[in-house]
Motif scaffolding. Sequence first.
Motif, PDB file in Angstrom:
ATOM      1  N   VAL A 149       0.846  -1.185   0.000  1.00 36.73           N
ATOM      2  CA  VAL A 149       0.000   0.000   0.000  1.00 36.73           C
ATOM      3  C   VAL A 149       0.883   1.237   0.000  1.00 36.73           C
ATOM      4  CG1 VAL A 149      -1.849   1.245   1.187  1.00 36.73           C
ATOM      5  CG2 VAL A 149      -1.752  -1.263   1.307  1.00 36.73           C
ATOM      6  N   LEU A 197      -2.339   5.248   4.847  1.00 36.38           N
ATOM      7  CA  LEU A 197      -3.157   4.146   5.356  1.00 36.38           C
ATOM      8  C   LEU A 197      -3.552   4.445   6.796  1.00 36.38           C
ATOM      9  CD1 LEU A 197      -4.250   1.235   4.816  1.00 36.38           C
ATOM     10  CD2 LEU A 197      -2.137   0.403   5.871  1.00 36.38           C
ATOM     11  N   TRP A 214     -11.489  -4.285   1.995  1.00 35.42           N
ATOM     12  CA  TRP A 214     -11.257  -2.950   1.446  1.00 35.42           C
ATOM     13  C   TRP A 214     -12.566  -2.193   1.252  1.00 35.42           C
ATOM     14  CZ3 TRP A 214      -6.909  -1.041   2.419  1.00 35.42           C
ATOM     15  CH2 TRP A 214      -5.744  -1.790   2.372  1.00 35.42           C
ATOM     16  N   ILE A 233      -4.983   6.097  -1.058  1.00 36.01           N
ATOM     17  CA  ILE A 233      -4.011   5.005  -1.127  1.00 36.01           C
ATOM     18  C   ILE A 233      -4.025   4.375  -2.514  1.00 36.01           C
ATOM     19  CG2 ILE A 233      -4.128   4.460   1.344  1.00 36.01           C
ATOM     20  CD1 ILE A 233      -5.905   2.050   0.592  1.00 36.01           C
ATOM     21  N   LEU A 264      -2.754   0.448  -4.283  1.00 35.31           N
ATOM     22  CA  LEU A 264      -2.200  -0.896  -4.106  1.00 35.31           C
ATOM     23  C   LEU A 264      -1.259  -1.166  -5.270  1.00 35.31           C
ATOM     24  CD1 LEU A 264      -5.391  -2.901  -3.019  1.00 35.31           C
ATOM     25  CD2 LEU A 264      -3.874  -1.470  -1.650  1.00 35.31           C
TER      26      LEU A 264
END
Length: 422
Positions: free
Chosen positions: A32, A36, A139, A356, A358
């Motif tokens: 990530v 976060l 998520w 964020i 991924l």
Amino acid sequence: MSWDEEDLVRVLGASEQRFVRAGTYTGRSVTVVGDLDTTVLGAAFTALQRAYPVVTCRIAEDSTGRGYLLRPGEQPVVGMTASQGDPDVVRIPDSIDPAGQLAYLDVVLSARGRSRVTLFVHHSIADAGHCVELLSRLWDLYTDHLEFGTTTVVPHDYPQSLEWHVAARGIARGSVSGFEDVTRPLEVAVVPPAPAIAAPPSMVRPRRIMLDEQATARIIGLGRVPGVTVNGLVTAALLRAFASEKSGVTGDPVPLGCLYPVDLRTRLEPPVPRAEGTNMAGLASFAAQVDRSADILELAERISHRLQRDLAEGVVQQSVLHFPNYYGPTRIHSLAGHVAVTNTGAVPAFRIPATITLTDYEIVYVSAHPRPSAGAAAAVTFLVYTFEGRLTVGVLGGGDGDRLVTAVRDELTALAEEAVNS
């Protein structure tokens, strides 16, 4: 057995029992980048535990090693763990234990704006499809918490085994398992008992080969050629890579047997939602003299045709009913030496907030209580998936790791070039 009868959810099926002896957890780990919020992520994991009660269940074993799915015990549920560390490292949760609970969430934080989030789920209750569903839902819950400050969850029922779903649809065991091409005589051997002092948990982190988006797209395009599939093409490339390690300087064809799971959720009628089944993979096999001088498309076509035939004839759908003959203490056949290929397909795009990103996704495995195997291991295991348009292959075992990884990369690169020339 040391639990109350009312704690028992059910006895695990053969498709689930395979993962009890070693306490196998399958992990989905993502990198990530960005801000976060661990407080919110911890709340999301707590909500996930409420939404899917099976992840807070536990597994107990009787004196024969048979696994039983039990409701949560008296111990408090373990929530998310988070601490500073190296985000390139996948950590094993300190408390991981099937007798405690069946899912854990670990977060590694760093000052560089990168974090690692890993969800571990016991393989007896979740295959790739179910595990990815749980990660996707995590998520979702995280994003909901950030956007709305809270979220409402409705608890799911406990998922059922593949055996249960097959029986509910009236599918009966046939005369063939579908594994005959890779079956060997069983060498009688006494499996050593579990050590008196349990070994510490251990992790397997496959070595990975990742193609770029262009090469991946070319292979997917080639998979649209009549008579072949993407799965058949990639499997053919992996068999050729492994054969290159066995053929030596002569380059002679190499006899290989391949065994691979097939997700039956969409192939049963009615279909099974991801979270309603535990390990929903039947097994299919293929054997051939792998000649690296021959056309890879011809091998891919044979692999694809064999799977299509076995699905059309219902062989794969009933294969789970033969598992007791191949796995665990009642086995009468061996699958030793096969090449295992697990293709979990495309990883879905997770719903995440704009704060964020991924940037990586990988599959790992943890043995919570490593024990000597009760069955024959594969000669090599390949894990195949696509994340953000990039085909990835993980390699477990197979002898000379460096050479095999190089061989896999070479075969996949050649396959992408084959697509350009087709």
